[in-house]
Design a protein around this motif. Structure first.
Motif, PDB file in Angstrom:
ATOM      1  N   ARG A   1       0.840  -1.196   0.000  1.00  0.00           N
ATOM      2  CA  ARG A   1       0.000   0.000   0.000  1.00  0.00           C
ATOM      3  C   ARG A   1       0.875   1.246   0.000  1.00  0.00           C
ATOM      4  NH1 ARG A   1      -4.124   0.411   4.849  1.00  0.00           N
ATOM      5  NH2 ARG A   1      -2.166   0.544   5.998  1.00  0.00           N
ATOM      6  N   VAL A   2       0.518   2.196  -0.874  1.00  0.00           N
ATOM      7  CA  VAL A   2       1.246   3.459  -0.941  1.00  0.00           C
ATOM      8  C   VAL A   2       0.243   4.601  -0.867  1.00  0.00           C
ATOM      9  CG1 VAL A   2       3.177   2.519  -2.248  1.00  0.00           C
ATOM     10  CG2 VAL A   2       1.208   3.459  -3.460  1.00  0.00           C
ATOM     11  N   ALA A   3       0.738   5.777  -0.568  1.00  0.00           N
ATOM     12  CA  ALA A   3      -0.105   6.960  -0.427  1.00  0.00           C
ATOM     13  C   ALA A   3      -0.587   7.433  -1.791  1.00  0.00           C
ATOM     14  CB  ALA A   3       0.677   8.069   0.271  1.00  0.00           C
ATOM     15  N   PRO A   4      -1.630   8.250  -1.825  1.00  0.00           N
ATOM     16  CA  PRO A   4      -2.092   8.802  -3.103  1.00  0.00           C
ATOM     17  C   PRO A   4      -0.961   9.527  -3.829  1.00  0.00           C
ATOM     18  CG  PRO A   4      -3.658   9.295  -1.346  1.00  0.00           C
ATOM     19  CD  PRO A   4      -2.456   8.705  -0.692  1.00  0.00           C
ATOM     20  N   GLY A   5      -0.928   9.348  -5.138  1.00  0.00           N
ATOM     21  CA  GLY A   5       0.106   9.970  -5.949  1.00  0.00           C
ATOM     22  C   GLY A   5       1.375   9.162  -6.074  1.00  0.00           C
ATOM     23  N   ARG A   6       1.481   8.043  -5.344  1.00  0.00           N
ATOM     24  CA  ARG A   6       2.682   7.200  -5.415  1.00  0.00           C
ATOM     25  C   ARG A   6       2.429   5.907  -6.160  1.00  0.00           C
ATOM     26  NH1 ARG A   6       6.533   9.029  -2.009  1.00  0.00           N
ATOM     27  NH2 ARG A   6       7.852   8.061  -3.617  1.00  0.00           N
ATOM     28  N   GLY A   7       1.282   5.794  -6.823  1.00  0.00           N
ATOM     29  CA  GLY A   7       0.975   4.558  -7.538  1.00  0.00           C
ATOM     30  C   GLY A   7       1.937   4.281  -8.662  1.00  0.00           C
ATOM     31  N   ALA A   8       2.338   5.317  -9.402  1.00  0.00           N
ATOM     32  CA  ALA A   8       3.278   5.121 -10.506  1.00  0.00           C
ATOM     33  C   ALA A   8       4.623   4.627  -9.988  1.00  0.00           C
ATOM     34  CB  ALA A   8       3.444   6.423 -11.285  1.00  0.00           C
ATOM     35  N   ALA A   9       5.073   5.171  -8.852  1.00  0.00           N
ATOM     36  CA  ALA A   9       6.341   4.725  -8.275  1.00  0.00           C
ATOM     37  C   ALA A   9       6.251   3.271  -7.821  1.00  0.00           C
ATOM     38  CB  ALA A   9       6.726   5.627  -7.103  1.00  0.00           C
ATOM     39  N   LEU A  10       5.111   2.870  -7.279  1.00  0.00           N
ATOM     40  CA  LEU A  10       4.926   1.480  -6.869  1.00  0.00           C
ATOM     41  C   LEU A  10       4.989   0.549  -8.073  1.00  0.00           C
ATOM     42  CD1 LEU A  10       4.192  -0.713  -4.804  1.00  0.00           C
ATOM     43  CD2 LEU A  10       1.786  -0.120  -5.151  1.00  0.00           C
ATOM     44  N   ALA A  11       4.295   0.906  -9.159  1.00  0.00           N
ATOM     45  CA  ALA A  11       4.315   0.071 -10.358  1.00  0.00           C
ATOM     46  C   ALA A  11       5.720  -0.037 -10.929  1.00  0.00           C
ATOM     47  CB  ALA A  11       3.353   0.635 -11.404  1.00  0.00           C
ATOM     48  N   THR A  12       6.464   1.064 -10.941  1.00  0.00           N
ATOM     49  CA  THR A  12       7.835   1.044 -11.448  1.00  0.00           C
ATOM     50  C   THR A  12       8.722   0.146 -10.597  1.00  0.00           C
ATOM     51  OG1 THR A  12       7.573   3.278 -12.328  1.00  0.00           O
ATOM     52  CG2 THR A  12       9.820   2.482 -12.016  1.00  0.00           C
ATOM     53  N   ALA A  13       8.559   0.232  -9.276  1.00  0.00           N
ATOM     54  CA  ALA A  13       9.372  -0.594  -8.386  1.00  0.00           C
ATOM     55  C   ALA A  13       9.068  -2.078  -8.571  1.00  0.00           C
ATOM     56  CB  ALA A  13       9.132  -0.171  -6.938  1.00  0.00           C
ATOM     57  N   LEU A  14       7.810  -2.419  -8.723  1.00  0.00           N
ATOM     58  CA  LEU A  14       7.444  -3.821  -8.917  1.00  0.00           C
ATOM     59  C   LEU A  14       8.015  -4.359 -10.226  1.00  0.00           C
ATOM     60  CD1 LEU A  14       3.759  -3.736  -7.646  1.00  0.00           C
ATOM     61  CD2 LEU A  14       5.597  -5.147  -6.709  1.00  0.00           C
ATOM     62  N   LYS A  15       7.939  -3.565 -11.269  1.00  0.00           N
ATOM     63  CA  LYS A  15       8.467  -4.026 -12.549  1.00  0.00           C
ATOM     64  C   LYS A  15       9.986  -4.183 -12.495  1.00  0.00           C
ATOM     65  CE  LYS A  15       8.035  -3.216 -17.484  1.00  0.00           C
ATOM     66  NZ  LYS A  15       7.403  -2.393 -18.532  1.00  0.00           N
ATOM     67  N   ALA A  16      10.672  -3.256 -11.822  1.00  0.00           N
ATOM     68  CA  ALA A  16      12.123  -3.363 -11.687  1.00  0.00           C
ATOM     69  C   ALA A  16      12.512  -4.617 -10.913  1.00  0.00           C
ATOM     70  CB  ALA A  16      12.671  -2.109 -11.006  1.00  0.00           C
ATOM     71  N   ALA A  17      11.737  -4.951  -9.890  1.00  0.00           N
ATOM     72  CA  ALA A  17      12.026  -6.166  -9.121  1.00  0.00           C
ATOM     73  C   ALA A  17      11.819  -7.413  -9.970  1.00  0.00           C
ATOM     74  CB  ALA A  17      11.144  -6.209  -7.875  1.00  0.00           C
ATOM     75  N   GLN A  18      10.797  -7.409 -10.816  1.00  0.00           N
ATOM     76  CA  GLN A  18      10.586  -8.552 -11.704  1.00  0.00           C
ATOM     77  C   GLN A  18      11.727  -8.693 -12.700  1.00  0.00           C
ATOM     78  OE1 GLN A  18       6.568  -7.136 -12.822  1.00  0.00           O
ATOM     79  NE2 GLN A  18       5.851  -9.166 -12.306  1.00  0.00           N
ATOM     80  N   VAL A  19      12.209  -7.573 -13.239  1.00  0.00           N
ATOM     81  CA  VAL A  19      13.350  -7.621 -14.152  1.00  0.00           C
ATOM     82  C   VAL A  19      14.579  -8.172 -13.437  1.00  0.00           C
ATOM     83  CG1 VAL A  19      14.929  -6.204 -15.514  1.00  0.00           C
ATOM     84  CG2 VAL A  19      12.480  -5.776 -15.614  1.00  0.00           C
ATOM     85  N   ALA A  20      14.794  -7.748 -12.199  1.00  0.00           N
ATOM     86  CA  ALA A  20      15.942  -8.226 -11.437  1.00  0.00           C
ATOM     87  C   ALA A  20      15.851  -9.730 -11.181  1.00  0.00           C
ATOM     88  CB  ALA A  20      16.041  -7.460 -10.118  1.00  0.00           C
ATOM     89  N   ARG A  21      14.644 -10.239 -10.926  1.00  0.00           N
ATOM     90  CA  ARG A  21      14.488 -11.685 -10.722  1.00  0.00           C
ATOM     91  C   ARG A  21      14.840 -12.450 -11.990  1.00  0.00           C
ATOM     92  NH1 ARG A  21       9.992 -14.301  -9.752  1.00  0.00           N
ATOM     93  NH2 ARG A  21      11.006 -15.835  -8.424  1.00  0.00           N
ATOM     94  N   LEU A  22      14.400 -11.954 -13.135  1.00  0.00           N
ATOM     95  CA  LEU A  22      14.722 -12.629 -14.392  1.00  0.00           C
ATOM     96  C   LEU A  22      16.222 -12.582 -14.673  1.00  0.00           C
ATOM     97  CD1 LEU A  22      11.761 -11.404 -16.627  1.00  0.00           C
ATOM     98  CD2 LEU A  22      12.144 -13.716 -15.769  1.00  0.00           C
ATOM     99  N   ALA A  23      16.849 -11.469 -14.332  1.00  0.00           N
ATOM    100  CA  ALA A  23      18.293 -11.369 -14.547  1.00  0.00           C
ATOM    101  C   ALA A  23      19.054 -12.372 -13.684  1.00  0.00           C
ATOM    102  CB  ALA A  23      18.769  -9.946 -14.249  1.00  0.00           C
ATOM    103  N   ARG A  24      18.489 -12.718 -12.540  1.00  0.00           N
ATOM    104  CA  ARG A  24      19.117 -13.704 -11.655  1.00  0.00           C
ATOM    105  C   ARG A  24      18.633 -15.120 -11.941  1.00  0.00           C
ATOM    106  NH1 ARG A  24      17.855 -11.582  -5.796  1.00  0.00           N
ATOM    107  NH2 ARG A  24      18.669 -13.671  -5.360  1.00  0.00           N
TER     108      ARG A  24
END
Length: 707
Positions: free
Chosen positions: A668-691
């Motif tokens: 859960r994130v505060a209003p206005g931080r949804g885009a940052a949450l989506a970006t962080a989740l996608k970056a974590a998925q990319v990092a998992r694939l790289a590993r």
């Protein structure tokens, strides 16, 4: 960017005057030229094609550059489908690629040069000269992918239907001239209704949350909104929850405008017909599109109105990755195109109430006098009433409901809404309502139709002397009685009246204006000619008692949808809801006040920090995979991590032996931080694939089921 190259031997470079430093610089310059220069067979003008490939992997969510052979120069235009060789090795100086796999993609743009320093592989094939990926559609798909932490390739699969050669070869007809602005019609029932139509016809872009009045006029009213938009020279897109609703609006548009102005797009169309209608919109032949969620990306030119009917219906949520919701996609389209917005339904969702609270949209509702004129009489039967009702102990139909049905059957059909289909899937203690479970394996018990004995649904053992482990009670009650069992009971109670069922096994579109009992599951209620004389909404507690944040909202939406099919109180229509009268959803139904209920729900969620005031994401997978992703996740400041909690079989509420345990975490994130949450989740998925962590983890932004 795409392509790989073998490095030339510096010793083979031509000799140059000057010292070693000058020679090295000349070699580097020549090497750079050889890498960036397309092969000799490449097109002279704009020899580079930027491609999005059909690979839905997070680390490949980017564009790749390919050279355009001379033979494909004319047809390899932006937006067309192509086939390219992906992976492998580009042979230096030969303009070809060894190895790799042929995959499909789309040309995004043509360029004079690539910013990739290596040799470019050539396009292998242009599959079709039809430009199906417009710049507007590309921007929309990119925005949806970013919002839902998905990939562009996954969104393009949802947005563009598969190619069909015969449909593509047929020319689309010329678009008809713009119609005249329609009359207000039944929009006169709303104080701001005529002004809304006038604004659409004048080319303006009003935004409204529409609380539709009971009755069957909603399709005609939507059709008039579309006609007013077309009269301004703009296009319109309307999304509805199911094919029955699409058919109703399609008929209303044909009656109002005639043929040629719109197309209906649904997922159940054959591939050829669906693609033909999609092309009609893409080519500008049809300027209005109505359809189910499959049409949310329909390429409507000069979009002037986006509308969604019954946005709280679960069918508006796409089950395929990245699982976008039609309402959110339409809001993105409206923001991009500057189009009008109409979010309508008999109920008002909390998300729509948030748009009203922020002032982004305005309410469009009837006055209280209009509500009283159109709505049926609604009465309640609560737990206290049933406890004092001797008939309710012998049969599950309370006396008030039985009398209402008996009297209404003399004037027309009666609708009976039951939350579940089938017979009795689960049993519970009659005293404390604790679910009845097997003493051997704790599996849920059921009463089989053949022998009436209790049996475990897990181990199959019979349970002869059951006793509640919580309160010691020995009496059982049906936790949810299905539609078929209800139909059997009503058939015996009213032997001279025909009983019809509508549900997953077969949905009725309409029933005649004749005495009949129509037993339906929520959402499958057929329309009665002239309206139902009465409706019985049974087992209300089963809808209200779901362990879900949206339980009350969903129960009210289901009840309003059924009650809207009943004749008005002045025509003798009445509704009996079997639920506790003091509960907020029941009170909202009695008053027919969906907007007030949604506003109260929104206020409570704001205090608790729940959506839509905040943004949430769910992460579901094996405990190890979820922990791995959370370890790589860089959440925005102030984010909350709720969980993990165990979910069996990967689905909430699923239970059974031998199913793999999975964990679920809410972020859960505060209003206005949804885009940052989506970006962080996608970056974590990319990092998992790289590993090389390939064990799947399901990520969903704004999950509809928040328990």
């Amino acid at each position: 960017m795409n392509g790989s190259a073998s490095t030339p031997d510096p010793a083979s470079a031509p000799p140059a005057a000057g010292g070693a430093g000058e020679q090295l610089e000349l070699i580097r310059a020549e090497l750079k030229k050889s890498r960036s220069r397309p092969g000799s067979s490449a097109a002279v003008r704009l020899p580079v094609a930027r491609i999005v490939v059909d690979k839905g992997l997070s680390h490949l969510d980017q564009f790749f550059d390919y050279s355009v052979p001379v033979r494909l120069d004319e047809v390899a235009q932006p937006g067309v489908r192509v086939r390219v060789r992906f992976g492998g090795r580009v042979v230096q100086g030969q303009g070809r690629r060894e190895g790799g796999t042929l995959i499909d993609g789309y040309v995004v743009e043509r360029l004079a040069a690539s910013d990739y320093a290596g040799p470019l592989a050539p396009l292998s094939q242009v599959l079709s000269p039809e430009p199906v990926l417009s710049p507007e559609l590309l921007r929309l798909c990119r925005a949806v992918a970013d919002r839902y932490a998905g990939t562009l390739a996954d969104v393009l699969q949802l947005a563009i239907p598969p190619k069909h050669n015969r449909a593509e070869a047929d020319p689309s007809p010329e678009p008809p001239p713009s119609p005249q602005p329609p009359e207000a019609g039944s929009w006169l029932r709303y104080a701001q209704g005529p002004a809304f139509l006038t604004a659409l016809a004048a080319g303006e872009s009003p935004r409204a949350v529409w609380s539709a009045l009971p009755g069957g006029e909603w399709a005609s009213e939507l059709a008039r909104a579309v006609a007013a938009t077309l009269a301004s020279g703009r296009g319109a897109l309307v999304l509805l929850p199911d094919g029955r609703a699409v058919a109703g609006l399609d008929a209303a548009l044909l009656d109002l405008l005639g043929s040629g102005h719109h197309v209906a797009l649904t997922a159940d169309l054959g591939p050829e017909e669906r693609y033909r209608r999609w092309l009609a919109a893409s080519r500008g032949s049809a300027r209005a599109v109505v359809g189910t969620r499959a049409a949310m990306f329909a390429p409507v030119a000069e979009l002037g109105l986006v509308a969604v009917w019954d946005d709280g219906d679960s069918t508006h949520s796409e089950p395929r990755a990245p699982q976008p919701h039609t309402r959110d996609v339409l809001l993105l389209r409206a923001a991009e195109a500057g189009a009008a917005v109409l979010i309508g339904g008999f109920a008002v969702t909390v998300e729509a109430a948030q748009l009203l609270r922020t002032g982004w949209a305005r309410p469009l509702a009837g006055e209280r006098e209009q509500v009283r004129t159109a709505a049926p009489l609604i009465r309640t039967v609560g737990d206290h009433d049933q406890a004092a009702d001797a008939a309710a102990h012998a049969a599950r139909l309370p006396t008030l409901a039985w009398r209402t049905a008996r009297e209404a059957l003399t004037r027309g059909p009666v609708l009976v809404q039951v939350p579940r289909r089938g017979y009795v899937p689960r049993l519970a203690c009659a005293r404390c309502r604790e679910q009845a479970r097997c003493v051997h394996c704790a599996g849920p018990l059921e009463a089989r139709d053949a022998d009436g004995l209790l049996n475990c649904t897990w181990c199959g053992r019979p349970e002869a002397d059951w006793r509640c482990q919580e309160c010691g009670g020995v009496r059982l009650r049906a936790q949810v009685v299905g539609a078929r069992r209800t139909a059997d009971e009503l058939g015996r109670a009213f032997p001279s009246v025909p009983v019809r069922t509508s549900g997953r096994d077969g949905v009725l579109v309409s029933v005649p204006d004749a005495p009949a009992l129509v037993v339906s599951t929520p959402g499958a209620e057929p329309v009665a000619e002239g309206g139902y004389a009465a409706a019985l909404l049974l087992d209300g507690w089963a809808l209200l008692g779901r362990p879900d944040l949206r339980a009350g909202e969903e129960a009210l939406r289901r009840w309003l949808g059924a009650a809207a099919l009943v004749r008005s109180q002045r025509q003798g229509g009445s509704v009996v809801v079997v639920a506790e009268a003091t509960l907020r959803p029941v009170q909202a139904l009695v008053r027919w006040d969906p907007a007030g209920f949604a506003a109260a729900e929104l206020a409570e969620r704001a205090e608790l920090g729940f959506p839509p005031v905040s943004r949430m994401a769910s992460v579901t997978g094996s405990p190890a995979a979820v922990a791995d992703l959370l370890g790589l996740l860089r959440l925005p400041e102030g984010a909350d991590v709720l969980g993990p909690v165990a979910v069996l079989g990967g689905a909430r509420g699923g239970d059974g032996p031998g199913r793999e345990r999975q964990d679920r975490v809410l972020l859960r994130v505060a209003p206005g931080r949804g885009a940052a949450l989506a970006t962080a989740l996608k970056a974590a998925q990319v990092a998992r694939l790289a590993r090389k962590q390939t064990e799947p983890v399901r990520v969903r932004i704004d999950p509809p089921d928040i328990g």
